[in-house]
Design a protein around this motif. Structure first.
Motif, PDB file in Angstrom:
ATOM      1  N   ILE A   8     -29.824  -6.607  -0.243  1.00 38.01           N
ATOM      2  CA  ILE A   8     -30.682  -5.658  -0.461  1.00 38.01           C
ATOM      3  C   ILE A   8     -31.860  -6.086   0.370  1.00 38.01           C
ATOM      4  N   LYS A   9     -32.352  -5.232   1.381  1.00 42.52           N
ATOM      5  CA  LYS A   9     -33.551  -5.627   1.815  1.00 42.52           C
ATOM      6  C   LYS A   9     -34.933  -5.352   1.167  1.00 42.52           C
ATOM      7  N   PRO A  10     -36.084  -5.669   1.657  1.00 43.84           N
ATOM      8  CA  PRO A  10     -37.043  -5.598   0.887  1.00 43.84           C
ATOM      9  C   PRO A  10     -37.530  -3.945   0.720  1.00 43.84           C
ATOM     10  N   VAL A  51     -28.351 -14.270  15.816  1.00 44.42           N
ATOM     11  CA  VAL A  51     -27.753 -13.579  16.990  1.00 44.42           C
ATOM     12  C   VAL A  51     -28.545 -12.728  17.686  1.00 44.42           C
ATOM     13  N   HIS A  52     -29.649 -12.146  16.923  1.00 41.58           N
ATOM     14  CA  HIS A  52     -30.762 -11.228  17.490  1.00 41.58           C
ATOM     15  C   HIS A  52     -32.055 -11.733  18.131  1.00 41.58           C
ATOM     16  N   ARG A  53     -31.743 -13.241  18.045  1.00 42.56           N
ATOM     17  CA  ARG A  53     -33.188 -13.911  18.803  1.00 42.56           C
ATOM     18  C   ARG A  53     -33.797 -13.123  19.876  1.00 42.56           C
ATOM     19  N   ALA A  84     -17.029  -2.786   2.754  1.00 43.79           N
ATOM     20  CA  ALA A  84     -18.383  -2.702   2.690  1.00 43.79           C
ATOM     21  C   ALA A  84     -19.308  -2.468   3.708  1.00 43.79           C
ATOM     22  N   ARG A  85     -18.864  -2.687   5.107  1.00 43.39           N
ATOM     23  CA  ARG A  85     -19.579  -2.161   6.302  1.00 43.39           C
ATOM     24  C   ARG A  85     -19.450  -0.526   6.214  1.00 43.39           C
ATOM     25  N   LYS A  86     -18.260  -0.100   5.880  1.00 45.83           N
ATOM     26  CA  LYS A  86     -18.119   1.216   5.695  1.00 45.83           C
ATOM     27  C   LYS A  86     -19.007   2.117   4.563  1.00 45.83           C
ATOM     28  N   ALA A  90     -23.767   3.482   9.381  1.00 45.89           N
ATOM     29  CA  ALA A  90     -24.039   2.879  10.715  1.00 45.89           C
ATOM     30  C   ALA A  90     -25.647   2.386  10.474  1.00 45.89           C
ATOM     31  N   THR A  91     -25.806   1.665  11.609  1.00 51.49           N
ATOM     32  CA  THR A  91     -26.956   0.833  11.558  1.00 51.49           C
ATOM     33  C   THR A  91     -28.270   1.358  11.405  1.00 51.49           C
ATOM     34  N   ASN A  92     -28.145   2.696  12.233  1.00 49.60           N
ATOM     35  CA  ASN A  92     -29.253   3.815  12.190  1.00 49.60           C
ATOM     36  C   ASN A  92     -28.913   4.857  11.023  1.00 49.60           C
ATOM     37  N   ILE A 101     -24.479   4.261   2.227  1.00 52.40           N
ATOM     38  CA  ILE A 101     -25.669   4.146   1.475  1.00 52.40           C
ATOM     39  C   ILE A 101     -26.732   4.348   2.471  1.00 52.40           C
ATOM     40  N   ARG A 102     -26.824   4.059   3.622  1.00 53.18           N
ATOM     41  CA  ARG A 102     -27.642   4.231   4.670  1.00 53.18           C
ATOM     42  C   ARG A 102     -27.763   5.558   4.809  1.00 53.18           C
ATOM     43  N   GLY A 103     -26.772   6.443   4.922  1.00 52.59           N
ATOM     44  CA  GLY A 103     -26.549   7.991   5.385  1.00 52.59           C
ATOM     45  C   GLY A 103     -27.151   8.648   4.141  1.00 52.59           C
ATOM     46  N   ARG A 111     -35.751   0.373   8.587  1.00 49.86           N
ATOM     47  CA  ARG A 111     -35.859   0.185   7.270  1.00 49.86           C
ATOM     48  C   ARG A 111     -34.371   0.860   6.746  1.00 49.86           C
ATOM     49  N   ASN A 112     -33.540  -0.024   6.977  1.00 54.03           N
ATOM     50  CA  ASN A 112     -32.126   0.577   6.638  1.00 54.03           C
ATOM     51  C   ASN A 112     -31.362  -0.259   5.364  1.00 54.03           C
ATOM     52  N   ILE A 113     -32.242  -0.565   4.438  1.00 53.84           N
ATOM     53  CA  ILE A 113     -31.939  -0.826   3.035  1.00 53.84           C
ATOM     54  C   ILE A 113     -30.945  -1.851   2.817  1.00 53.84           C
TER      55      ILE A 113
HETATM   56  O1  YYY Z   1     -25.262  -5.298  11.361  1.00 59.19           O
HETATM   57  P1  YYY Z   1     -26.402  -4.005  11.221  1.00 59.19           P
HETATM   58  O2  YYY Z   1     -27.409  -4.510  10.146  1.00 59.19           O
HETATM   59  O3  YYY Z   1     -25.751  -2.474  11.243  1.00 59.19           O
HETATM   60  O4  YYY Z   1     -27.069  -3.957  12.677  1.00 59.19           O
HETATM   61  P2  YYY Z   1     -27.366  -5.196  13.564  1.00 59.19           P
HETATM   62  O5  YYY Z   1     -27.211  -4.599  15.157  1.00 59.19           O
HETATM   63  O6  YYY Z   1     -26.713  -6.396  13.314  1.00 59.19           O
HETATM   64  O7  YYY Z   1     -29.021  -5.235  13.484  1.00 59.19           O
HETATM   65  C1  YYY Z   1     -29.586  -5.942  12.496  1.00 59.19           C
HETATM   66  C2  YYY Z   1     -30.899  -5.250  12.257  1.00 59.19           C
HETATM   67  O8  YYY Z   1     -31.593  -5.230  12.955  1.00 59.19           O
HETATM   68  C3  YYY Z   1     -30.450  -3.533  11.695  1.00 59.19           C
HETATM   69  O9  YYY Z   1     -29.961  -3.823  10.341  1.00 59.19           O
HETATM   70  C4  YYY Z   1     -31.854  -3.085  11.841  1.00 59.19           C
HETATM   71  C5  YYY Z   1     -32.260  -3.856  12.997  1.00 59.19           C
HETATM   72  N1  YYY Z   1     -32.336  -3.276  14.276  1.00 59.19           N
HETATM   73  C6  YYY Z   1     -33.739  -2.719  14.824  1.00 59.19           C
HETATM   74  O10 YYY Z   1     -34.646  -2.729  13.899  1.00 59.19           O
HETATM   75  N2  YYY Z   1     -33.472  -1.850  15.686  1.00 59.19           N
HETATM   76  C7  YYY Z   1     -32.447  -1.895  16.541  1.00 59.19           C
HETATM   77  N3  YYY Z   1     -32.538  -1.502  17.774  1.00 59.19           N
HETATM   78  C8  YYY Z   1     -30.995  -2.373  16.182  1.00 59.19           C
HETATM   79  C9  YYY Z   1     -31.258  -3.374  14.869  1.00 59.19           C
END
Ligand code: YYY
Ligand code: MG
Length: 149
Positions: A8-10, A51-53, A84-86, A90-92, A101-103, A111-113
């Motif tokens: 659970i993110k900040p 991986v997102h570096r 859990a991913r379901k 979705a990320t957004n 949860i995000r929906g 700020r996707n929780i």
């Molecule tokens: O696994 P998940 O958290 O659903 O998404 P990722 O594609 O792994 O990205 C990690 C994290 O990065 C995401 O939860 C929010 C953030 N992020 C972002 O701020 N802007 C994006 N365009 C993509 C991801």
């Protein structure tokens, strides 16, 4: 038994969503085997999101994830990684289905929780990154026969 790493993110902690979120995984039938509140270091956050570096959002993401306490968890159960991913959605959050949860709880990708491992390899890596072996509890809830045939 399959395990996944969830955090659970900040924003989720600051907004008082911890019990709401933990409750969803409990009610689904998964087993909590690791739990701690911590303020992640920059080093931990950078390793976690390695991986997102190279992505443009990396700096902001690390800044955000280190901005306050995070609830780090390990959950166990059959198919828990994908399930859990379901449950997370979705990320957004604007694209996440209602019922996730995000929906249900968010409106912004930054700020996707909650975080959830996306595959068995990442789950294993993330559990090991955030938890020592002795911080994980091997136990089997008494309710198990009522959840599984
Ligand atoms: O696994 P998940 O958290 O659903 O998404 P990722 O594609 O792994 O990205 C990690 C994290 O990065 C995401 O939860 C929010 C953030 N992020 C972002 O701020 N802007 C994006 N365009 C993509 C991801
Ligand atoms: Mg991811």
């Amino acid at each position: 038994m399959e395990r996944t790493f969830l955090a659970i993110k900040p924003d989720g902690v600051q907004r008082g969503l911890v019990s709401e979120i933990i409750g969803r995984f409990e009610k689904k039938g998964f087993t909590l085997v690791g739990l701690k509140l911590l303020h992640p270091s920059r080093e931990l956050a950078e390793q976690h999101y390695d991986v997102h570096r190279e992505r443009p959002f990396f700096a902001g993401l690390v800044e955000f994830i280190t901005s306050g306490p995070v609830v780090a968890m390990v959950w166990e159960g059959e198919g828990v990684i994908a399930s859990a991913r379901k449950l997370i959605g979705a990320t957004n959050p604007l694209n996440a289905e209602p019922g996730t949860i995000r929906g249900d709880l968010g409106i912004n990708i930054g700020r996707n929780i909650i975080h959830g491992s996306d595959a068995p390899e990442t789950a294993q890596k993330e559990v090991a990154l955030w938890f020592k072996d002795e911080e994980l509890v091997n136990w089997k809830p008494e309710v198990t026969p009522w959840l599984h045939e």
